[in-house]
Design a protein around this motif. Sequence first.
Motif, PDB file in Angstrom:
ATOM      1  N   PHE A   1       0.710   2.763  -3.439  1.00 32.28           N
ATOM      2  CA  PHE A   1      -0.545   3.098  -4.116  1.00 32.28           C
ATOM      3  C   PHE A   1      -0.636   4.615  -4.302  1.00 32.28           C
ATOM      4  O   PHE A   1      -0.040   5.371  -3.533  1.00 32.28           O
ATOM      5  CB  PHE A   1      -1.751   2.599  -3.307  1.00 32.28           C
ATOM      6  CG  PHE A   1      -1.802   1.103  -3.122  1.00 32.28           C
ATOM      7  CD1 PHE A   1      -1.041   0.253  -3.907  1.00 32.28           C
ATOM      8  CD2 PHE A   1      -2.618   0.545  -2.138  1.00 32.28           C
ATOM      9  CE1 PHE A   1      -1.083  -1.138  -3.728  1.00 32.28           C
ATOM     10  CE2 PHE A   1      -2.676  -0.828  -1.950  1.00 32.28           C
ATOM     11  CZ  PHE A   1      -1.907  -1.672  -2.740  1.00 32.28           C
TER      12      PHE A   1
ATOM     13  N   ARG B   1      -9.387   6.654 -10.690  1.00 34.50           N
ATOM     14  CA  ARG B   1      -8.683   5.428 -11.094  1.00 34.50           C
ATOM     15  C   ARG B   1      -9.564   4.622 -12.037  1.00 34.50           C
ATOM     16  O   ARG B   1     -10.760   4.441 -11.752  1.00 34.50           O
ATOM     17  CB  ARG B   1      -8.439   4.505  -9.902  1.00 34.50           C
ATOM     18  CG  ARG B   1      -7.365   4.853  -8.903  1.00 34.50           C
ATOM     19  CD  ARG B   1      -7.372   6.181  -8.339  1.00 34.50           C
ATOM     20  NE  ARG B   1      -6.779   6.218  -7.014  1.00 34.50           N
ATOM     21  CZ  ARG B   1      -6.229   7.286  -6.477  1.00 34.50           C
ATOM     22  NH1 ARG B   1      -6.173   8.418  -7.157  1.00 34.50           N
ATOM     23  NH2 ARG B   1      -5.750   7.243  -5.265  1.00 34.50           N
TER      24      ARG B   1
ATOM     25  N   PRO C   1       0.792  -1.239   0.000  1.00 35.40           N
ATOM     26  CA  PRO C   1       0.000   0.000   0.000  1.00 35.40           C
ATOM     27  C   PRO C   1       0.822   1.287   0.000  1.00 35.40           C
ATOM     28  O   PRO C   1       0.336   2.333  -0.442  1.00 35.40           O
ATOM     29  CB  PRO C   1      -0.842  -0.115   1.278  1.00 35.40           C
ATOM     30  CG  PRO C   1      -1.032  -1.588   1.437  1.00 35.40           C
ATOM     31  CD  PRO C   1       0.283  -2.200   1.003  1.00 35.40           C
TER      32      PRO C   1
ATOM     33  N   ASN D   1     -11.878   6.108  -4.840  1.00 36.86           N
ATOM     34  CA  ASN D   1     -11.388   6.830  -6.027  1.00 36.86           C
ATOM     35  C   ASN D   1     -11.619   6.075  -7.334  1.00 36.86           C
ATOM     36  O   ASN D   1     -11.226   6.558  -8.400  1.00 36.86           O
ATOM     37  CB  ASN D   1      -9.896   7.110  -5.890  1.00 36.86           C
ATOM     38  CG  ASN D   1      -9.601   8.070  -4.760  1.00 36.86           C
ATOM     39  OD1 ASN D   1     -10.179   9.145  -4.693  1.00 36.86           O
ATOM     40  ND2 ASN D   1      -8.738   7.663  -3.846  1.00 36.86           N
ATOM     41  N   ILE D   2     -12.188   4.874  -7.250  1.00 37.18           N
ATOM     42  CA  ILE D   2     -12.335   4.086  -8.480  1.00 37.18           C
ATOM     43  C   ILE D   2     -13.481   4.647  -9.321  1.00 37.18           C
ATOM     44  O   ILE D   2     -14.640   4.625  -8.927  1.00 37.18           O
ATOM     45  CB  ILE D   2     -12.542   2.579  -8.174  1.00 37.18           C
ATOM     46  CG1 ILE D   2     -11.284   2.011  -7.491  1.00 37.18           C
ATOM     47  CG2 ILE D   2     -12.842   1.811  -9.463  1.00 37.18           C
ATOM     48  CD1 ILE D   2     -11.394   0.557  -7.059  1.00 37.18           C
TER      49      ILE D   2
ATOM     50  N   TRP E   1      -5.595   7.695 -13.302  1.00 35.11           N
ATOM     51  CA  TRP E   1      -4.707   6.553 -13.137  1.00 35.11           C
ATOM     52  C   TRP E   1      -5.268   5.358 -13.891  1.00 35.11           C
ATOM     53  O   TRP E   1      -6.474   5.087 -13.799  1.00 35.11           O
ATOM     54  CB  TRP E   1      -4.600   6.169 -11.660  1.00 35.11           C
ATOM     55  CG  TRP E   1      -3.853   7.132 -10.810  1.00 35.11           C
ATOM     56  CD1 TRP E   1      -4.392   8.096 -10.004  1.00 35.11           C
ATOM     57  CD2 TRP E   1      -2.422   7.215 -10.639  1.00 35.11           C
ATOM     58  NE1 TRP E   1      -3.395   8.781  -9.346  1.00 35.11           N
ATOM     59  CE2 TRP E   1      -2.177   8.256  -9.719  1.00 35.11           C
ATOM     60  CE3 TRP E   1      -1.346   6.507 -11.167  1.00 35.11           C
ATOM     61  CZ2 TRP E   1      -0.891   8.613  -9.318  1.00 35.11           C
ATOM     62  CZ3 TRP E   1      -0.072   6.859 -10.784  1.00 35.11           C
ATOM     63  CH2 TRP E   1       0.157   7.902  -9.868  1.00 35.11           C
TER      64      TRP E   1
ATOM     65  N   VAL F   1      -4.792   1.394 -13.715  1.00 32.19           N
ATOM     66  CA  VAL F   1      -4.264   0.468 -12.716  1.00 32.19           C
ATOM     67  C   VAL F   1      -4.307  -0.952 -13.270  1.00 32.19           C
ATOM     68  O   VAL F   1      -5.387  -1.496 -13.531  1.00 32.19           O
ATOM     69  CB  VAL F   1      -5.091   0.554 -11.413  1.00 32.19           C
ATOM     70  CG1 VAL F   1      -4.513  -0.383 -10.357  1.00 32.19           C
ATOM     71  CG2 VAL F   1      -5.144   1.998 -10.902  1.00 32.19           C
TER      72      VAL F   1
ATOM     73  N   ALA G   1      -8.075  -0.073  -0.341  1.00 31.47           N
ATOM     74  CA  ALA G   1      -7.429   1.215  -0.065  1.00 31.47           C
ATOM     75  C   ALA G   1      -7.942   2.303  -1.011  1.00 31.47           C
ATOM     76  O   ALA G   1      -8.062   3.458  -0.637  1.00 31.47           O
ATOM     77  CB  ALA G   1      -5.915   1.076  -0.229  1.00 31.47           C
ATOM     78  N   ASP G   2      -8.248   1.912  -2.251  1.00 29.24           N
ATOM     79  CA  ASP G   2      -8.499   2.913  -3.281  1.00 29.24           C
ATOM     80  C   ASP G   2      -9.959   3.006  -3.696  1.00 29.24           C
ATOM     81  O   ASP G   2     -10.295   3.754  -4.609  1.00 29.24           O
ATOM     82  CB  ASP G   2      -7.659   2.553  -4.519  1.00 29.24           C
ATOM     83  CG  ASP G   2      -6.725   3.692  -4.879  1.00 29.24           C
ATOM     84  OD1 ASP G   2      -6.605   4.626  -4.078  1.00 29.24           O
ATOM     85  OD2 ASP G   2      -6.155   3.644  -5.982  1.00 29.24           O
TER      86      ASP G   2
ATOM     87  N   TYR H   1      -5.241  -3.323  -2.464  1.00 29.68           N
ATOM     88  CA  TYR H   1      -5.394  -2.210  -3.403  1.00 29.68           C
ATOM     89  C   TYR H   1      -6.857  -1.779  -3.493  1.00 29.68           C
ATOM     90  O   TYR H   1      -7.189  -0.595  -3.381  1.00 29.68           O
ATOM     91  CB  TYR H   1      -4.854  -2.542  -4.813  1.00 29.68           C
ATOM     92  CG  TYR H   1      -5.236  -1.414  -5.717  1.00 29.68           C
ATOM     93  CD1 TYR H   1      -4.576  -0.190  -5.615  1.00 29.68           C
ATOM     94  CD2 TYR H   1      -6.353  -1.501  -6.541  1.00 29.68           C
ATOM     95  CE1 TYR H   1      -5.003   0.908  -6.334  1.00 29.68           C
ATOM     96  CE2 TYR H   1      -6.783  -0.408  -7.260  1.00 29.68           C
ATOM     97  CZ  TYR H   1      -6.108   0.792  -7.152  1.00 29.68           C
ATOM     98  OH  TYR H   1      -6.554   1.882  -7.838  1.00 29.68           O
TER      99      TYR H   1
END
Length: 203
Positions: free
Chosen positions: A25, A32, A22, A113-114, A79, A81, A109-110, A106
């Motif tokens: 990241f 993302r 992490p 923002n996806i 981003w 990914v 954590a993200d 991942y």
Amino acid sequence: MHLPVNAMILRNAQFVRSAADPSGFPGDGRPRVVFAGRSNVGKSSTINSLVGRKGFARVSASPGKTVFVNLFLAENRLWLVDLPGYGYSKTSAREKERYSALIDAYLHADMKNIHRFMLIVDIRHEPTADDRLMAEWAQSYGLPLAVIANKADKLKPSQVAGQLSVVRSVLDLPESVPIIAFSAEKHTGRDEVIKEIFSGMGE
Ligand code: GTP
Ligand code: MG
């Protein structure tokens, strides 16, 4: 050559880093676009097709090539990914555990923002139990899921529509989730994928 602005943004993507945990990241609020799917299904090849460069994300004939979370930045705006693949039977139990822990870390954590969760499947085959879990997982968190049915060049054109229905029904997708017939090799369906990536992104 004149390209639409969104295609240009992707063409200007740059590799930023590979994250093994992490701490690597992205730490910002840029959207993302995540590419997830079984090992060898063509996640890296799909990114290569989108950015228009063959050797951009690494591609291999042997599964298990992407072992970290590979991060690309498209014109400072979003981003891309590239996740490690899941479900490759010859990967050792220990490695599988490591990949799935990394994918899991991942995604959690993200998550906020996806902007798009692109699940890539092989258009020739029924999606696997793992594919189904991924699709269910994304929907259970309200992530904007789209399915890319890759390797369409391996089918006769007359088979494509039927296979898309198989994928939709095995993944149990509502009509609101788009499924795009795609070929990372021949770039068929690329405009549709680009449209999906940028939909709802403003401007
Ligand atoms: P991992 O990183 O191992 O999870 O694999 P990946 O999902 O990133 O797959 P990758 O892009 O490395 O592609 C795996 C193999 O499938 C390579 O041999 C590619 O050339 C091939 N491949 C990918 N997309 C297509 C496609 O659209 N058509 C055909 N015919 N082959 C493809
Ligand atoms: Mg890969």
